[in-house]
Motif scaffolding. Structure first.
Motif, PDB file in Angstrom:
ATOM      1  N   GLU A  73       9.208  -4.314  20.235  1.00  0.00           N
ATOM      2  CA  GLU A  73       9.928  -5.275  21.097  1.00  0.00           C
ATOM      3  C   GLU A  73      10.487  -4.570  22.335  1.00  0.00           C
ATOM      4  O   GLU A  73      10.540  -5.154  23.411  1.00  0.00           O
ATOM      5  CB  GLU A  73      11.103  -5.930  20.346  1.00  0.00           C
ATOM      6  CG  GLU A  73      10.713  -6.762  19.154  1.00  0.00           C
ATOM      7  CD  GLU A  73      10.554  -5.935  17.865  1.00  0.00           C
ATOM      8  OE1 GLU A  73      10.319  -4.702  17.926  1.00  0.00           O
ATOM      9  OE2 GLU A  73      10.646  -6.535  16.790  1.00  0.00           O
ATOM     10  N   LEU A  74      10.901  -3.332  22.161  1.00  0.00           N
ATOM     11  CA  LEU A  74      11.427  -2.598  23.322  1.00  0.00           C
ATOM     12  C   LEU A  74      10.284  -2.209  24.258  1.00  0.00           C
ATOM     13  O   LEU A  74      10.390  -2.349  25.480  1.00  0.00           O
ATOM     14  CB  LEU A  74      12.214  -1.358  22.862  1.00  0.00           C
ATOM     15  CG  LEU A  74      12.731  -0.455  23.996  1.00  0.00           C
ATOM     16  CD1 LEU A  74      13.505  -1.250  25.051  1.00  0.00           C
ATOM     17  CD2 LEU A  74      13.620   0.655  23.450  1.00  0.00           C
ATOM     18  N   LYS A  75       9.183  -1.757  23.689  1.00  0.00           N
ATOM     19  CA  LYS A  75       8.044  -1.398  24.546  1.00  0.00           C
ATOM     20  C   LYS A  75       7.539  -2.627  25.295  1.00  0.00           C
ATOM     21  O   LYS A  75       7.136  -2.544  26.458  1.00  0.00           O
ATOM     22  CB  LYS A  75       6.929  -0.750  23.707  1.00  0.00           C
ATOM     23  CG  LYS A  75       7.435   0.550  23.061  1.00  0.00           C
ATOM     24  CD  LYS A  75       6.394   1.543  22.575  1.00  0.00           C
ATOM     25  CE  LYS A  75       5.069   1.065  22.185  1.00  0.00           C
ATOM     26  NZ  LYS A  75       4.082   2.148  22.060  1.00  0.00           N
ATOM     27  N   GLU A  76       7.619  -3.785  24.628  1.00  0.00           N
ATOM     28  CA  GLU A  76       7.229  -5.027  25.331  1.00  0.00           C
ATOM     29  C   GLU A  76       8.198  -5.331  26.476  1.00  0.00           C
ATOM     30  O   GLU A  76       7.788  -5.756  27.563  1.00  0.00           O
ATOM     31  CB  GLU A  76       7.174  -6.203  24.350  1.00  0.00           C
ATOM     32  CG  GLU A  76       5.875  -6.199  23.546  1.00  0.00           C
ATOM     33  CD  GLU A  76       5.892  -7.133  22.331  1.00  0.00           C
ATOM     34  OE1 GLU A  76       6.981  -7.630  21.970  1.00  0.00           O
ATOM     35  OE2 GLU A  76       4.806  -7.333  21.752  1.00  0.00           O
ATOM     36  N   ALA A  77       9.484  -5.091  26.240  1.00  0.00           N
ATOM     37  CA  ALA A  77      10.475  -5.312  27.311  1.00  0.00           C
ATOM     38  C   ALA A  77      10.232  -4.338  28.470  1.00  0.00           C
ATOM     39  O   ALA A  77      10.393  -4.698  29.646  1.00  0.00           O
ATOM     40  CB  ALA A  77      11.892  -5.152  26.765  1.00  0.00           C
ATOM     41  N   VAL A  78       9.830  -3.110  28.147  1.00  0.00           N
ATOM     42  CA  VAL A  78       9.519  -2.124  29.191  1.00  0.00           C
ATOM     43  C   VAL A  78       8.307  -2.607  30.008  1.00  0.00           C
ATOM     44  O   VAL A  78       8.291  -2.546  31.248  1.00  0.00           O
ATOM     45  CB  VAL A  78       9.251  -0.732  28.570  1.00  0.00           C
ATOM     46  CG1 VAL A  78       8.672   0.229  29.602  1.00  0.00           C
ATOM     47  CG2 VAL A  78      10.519  -0.144  27.952  1.00  0.00           C
ATOM     48  N   ILE A  79       7.307  -3.136  29.293  1.00  0.00           N
ATOM     49  CA  ILE A  79       6.108  -3.652  29.970  1.00  0.00           C
ATOM     50  C   ILE A  79       6.495  -4.810  30.900  1.00  0.00           C
ATOM     51  O   ILE A  79       6.050  -4.874  32.053  1.00  0.00           O
ATOM     52  CB  ILE A  79       5.058  -4.094  28.917  1.00  0.00           C
ATOM     53  CG1 ILE A  79       4.463  -2.848  28.256  1.00  0.00           C
ATOM     54  CG2 ILE A  79       3.960  -4.963  29.542  1.00  0.00           C
ATOM     55  CD1 ILE A  79       3.594  -3.131  27.035  1.00  0.00           C
ATOM     56  N   GLN A 278      17.849  -1.291  20.523  1.00  0.00           N
ATOM     57  CA  GLN A 278      17.997  -2.750  20.431  1.00  0.00           C
ATOM     58  C   GLN A 278      18.784  -3.285  21.631  1.00  0.00           C
ATOM     59  O   GLN A 278      18.451  -4.322  22.201  1.00  0.00           O
ATOM     60  CB  GLN A 278      18.704  -3.126  19.121  1.00  0.00           C
ATOM     61  CG  GLN A 278      17.823  -2.973  17.891  1.00  0.00           C
ATOM     62  CD  GLN A 278      16.595  -3.878  17.922  1.00  0.00           C
ATOM     63  OE1 GLN A 278      16.679  -5.044  18.276  1.00  0.00           O
ATOM     64  NE2 GLN A 278      15.455  -3.326  17.556  1.00  0.00           N
ATOM     65  N   ALA A 279      19.830  -2.553  22.035  1.00  0.00           N
ATOM     66  CA  ALA A 279      20.626  -2.996  23.186  1.00  0.00           C
ATOM     67  C   ALA A 279      19.787  -2.986  24.462  1.00  0.00           C
ATOM     68  O   ALA A 279      19.922  -3.868  25.323  1.00  0.00           O
ATOM     69  CB  ALA A 279      21.844  -2.094  23.336  1.00  0.00           C
ATOM     70  N   VAL A 280      18.911  -1.996  24.570  1.00  0.00           N
ATOM     71  CA  VAL A 280      18.118  -1.863  25.797  1.00  0.00           C
ATOM     72  C   VAL A 280      17.074  -2.982  25.922  1.00  0.00           C
ATOM     73  O   VAL A 280      16.694  -3.370  27.038  1.00  0.00           O
ATOM     74  CB  VAL A 280      17.505  -0.439  25.888  1.00  0.00           C
ATOM     75  CG1 VAL A 280      16.521  -0.342  27.037  1.00  0.00           C
ATOM     76  CG2 VAL A 280      18.618   0.589  26.068  1.00  0.00           C
ATOM     77  N   ILE A 281      16.638  -3.536  24.796  1.00  0.00           N
ATOM     78  CA  ILE A 281      15.725  -4.693  24.866  1.00  0.00           C
ATOM     79  C   ILE A 281      16.410  -5.787  25.694  1.00  0.00           C
ATOM     80  O   ILE A 281      15.820  -6.361  26.625  1.00  0.00           O
ATOM     81  CB  ILE A 281      15.393  -5.234  23.450  1.00  0.00           C
ATOM     82  CG1 ILE A 281      14.609  -4.185  22.658  1.00  0.00           C
ATOM     83  CG2 ILE A 281      14.609  -6.553  23.540  1.00  0.00           C
ATOM     84  CD1 ILE A 281      14.379  -4.556  21.190  1.00  0.00           C
ATOM     85  N   THR A 282      17.686  -6.045  25.366  1.00  0.00           N
ATOM     86  CA  THR A 282      18.446  -7.071  26.085  1.00  0.00           C
ATOM     87  C   THR A 282      18.630  -6.687  27.548  1.00  0.00           C
ATOM     88  O   THR A 282      18.488  -7.522  28.450  1.00  0.00           O
ATOM     89  CB  THR A 282      19.833  -7.243  25.403  1.00  0.00           C
ATOM     90  OG1 THR A 282      19.596  -7.535  24.037  1.00  0.00           O
ATOM     91  CG2 THR A 282      20.638  -8.345  26.041  1.00  0.00           C
ATOM     92  N   ALA A 283      18.935  -5.421  27.802  1.00  0.00           N
ATOM     93  CA  ALA A 283      19.157  -4.968  29.186  1.00  0.00           C
ATOM     94  C   ALA A 283      17.895  -5.175  30.030  1.00  0.00           C
ATOM     95  O   ALA A 283      17.956  -5.726  31.134  1.00  0.00           O
ATOM     96  CB  ALA A 283      19.570  -3.500  29.189  1.00  0.00           C
TER      97      ALA A 283
END
Ligand code: PMP
Ligand code: GLU
Length: 396
Positions: A73-79, A278-283
């Motif tokens: 989920e975080l890598k997807e948010a980075v993408i 997890q917090a960075v996904i939101t950021a």
């Protein structure tokens, strides 16, 4: 008793930024009224919506090892972030999340460099580049720039620095410490040279991307025609989201490089802290406008610092277009004696300011430019005004 440490650590310099931060803490603890303009750390709190996501993650029992390269989920948010902000199309195997951009850089050096490989570092460069490169037995090749070119490397300088041993070019834009920013056109000019040397890989450190005062959008090297497969884009949340202590950075890179970084990290640290991830996904999923209030405030401070410094003889500055540093050339003071102390170089000058003005700065020598010092204006307007008043008194 002998202390048989490795040559590796004995040959490494201590991080000048972190050393000055430690010194500032120590002097403050002794009761000295030091104003710290040495550390590049936003003086804002992490926004509440990000903190809430971290609290939620704790309550949701995020307490196990994460995948080494980060939660999907975080890598997807980075993408999503790379696409939205930089028009870069990365896929999951091209992303690696690390314990800060600093670890991303250390991974890259470890997986890309063999003994003797040269890494071009336009000066001034961020303090840790040189030692990270040396730790992996690479050879830093410094390219001097000056205030006259806004501390930016020209295509001709790049061309002249390339040898058969050149493996990489590392640079940050916006630049720590000069605040300079490479425009799309300037990146294209560098890329014209690089494309003649397809064995050279670029580290484009974009951690200050959002702290940009030009009103123009950020330019990424990987988005320049023909550069995607030769560029590793480094970024993180420390600066834009005021999350320095959370320790999350990430890269977008060709998948063979990302795979190697993942392998390296798997033996050294494992995945980054699970709550912070997890917090960075939101950021990262938030629109960058959520941090605009910080950028607006940094711009006011930038203008304040430039205005105040322009009234001190011997301080010669460029106009930083991003990040939160000014990097004045103070070589005017070399050879002069102030309050009985002779200033031979930028390190003497920075120490003089610490002792006589009680203001912490960082010597330019740590950034590959011996004529300058760095001041961070990630401090309140009141502190900045007082600090520069003290500096003025100490050098007049
Ligand atoms: N690159 C640059 C240019 C920086 O100024 C910093 C400052 N910390 C980093 C990388 C590393 O950032 P972090 O490890 O906090 O993500
Ligand atoms: N990047 C910041 C600086 O240059 C933080 C300190 C560090 O990580 O070295 O001051």
């Amino acid at each position: 008793m002998s202390q048989p440490l490795s040559d590796r650590i004995l040959n490494m310099s201590t991080s000048a930024t972190l050393a000055m931060a430690a010194k500032t803490r120590e002097l403050k603890a002794e009761g000295k009224d030091i104003i710290g303009l040495s550390l590049g750390e936003p003086d804002f709190n992490t926004p509440d919506f990000i903190k809430d996501a971290a609290i939620q993650a704790i309550n949701d029992n995020y307490n196990s090892y994460s995948p080494v390269d980060g939660y999907v989920e975080l890598k997807e948010a980075v993408i999503t972030k790379f696409k939205r902000d930089n028009n870069l199309t990365y896929t999951l195997p091209q992303i690696v999340v690390s314990t800060g951009a600093k670890q991303s850089l250390a991974n890259i050096a470890a997986v890309m460099l063999n003994k003797g490989d040269e890494v071009i570092l336009p000066c001034p460069y961020w303090v840790s580049y040189s030692d990270i490169v040396k730790l992996s037995e690479g050879v830093p090749v410094e390219v001097q720039t000056s205030i006259d070119t806004d501390f930016k490397m020209t295509a001709a300088q790049l061309e002249a620095a390339i040898t058969p041993k050149t493996k990489m070019l590392w640079f940050s834009s916006p630049c720590n410490p000069s605040g300079s920013l490479y425009s799309q056109t300037e990146l294209e000019a560098l890329a014209e040279v690089l494309k003649k040397h397809p064995n050279i890989y670029v580290v484009s450190d974009e951690i200050y991307e959002h702290i940009n005062y030009t009103g123009k959008s950020h330019a990424s090297m990987a988005s320049v025609d023909g550069m995607f497969n030769n560029t590793i884009t480094v970024n993180g949340v420390s600066k834009a989201f005021a999350m320095t202590g959370w320790r999350i950075g990430y890269i977008g890179a060709p998948d063979w490089i990302a795979r190697a970084c993942n392998k390296m990290q798997g033996q050294v640290t494992s995945g980054a802290n699970c709550i912070a991830q997890q917090a960075v996904i939101t950021a990262l999923n938030a629109d960058p406008s959520v941090v605009k209030f910080m950028i607006d405030e940094f711009k006011v401070r930038r203008d304040l610092v430039l205005d105040l410094l322009s009234n001190i003889e011997g301080f010669n500055t460029n106009t930083p277009e991003g990040a939160f540093y000014v990097f004045p050339d103070i070589s005017y003071f070399f050879g002069k004696t102030l309050r009985g102390k002779t200033i031979h170089n930028a390190t003497d000058f920075s120490l003089y300011l610490l002792e006589e003005a009680l203001v912490a700065t960082v010597t330019g020598e740590a950034f590959g430019n011996p004529n300058c010092i760095r001041l961070s204006y990630a401090a309140s307007q009141k502190e900045i005004t007082e600090a520069i008043k003290r500096i003025k008194e100490a050098v007049s």
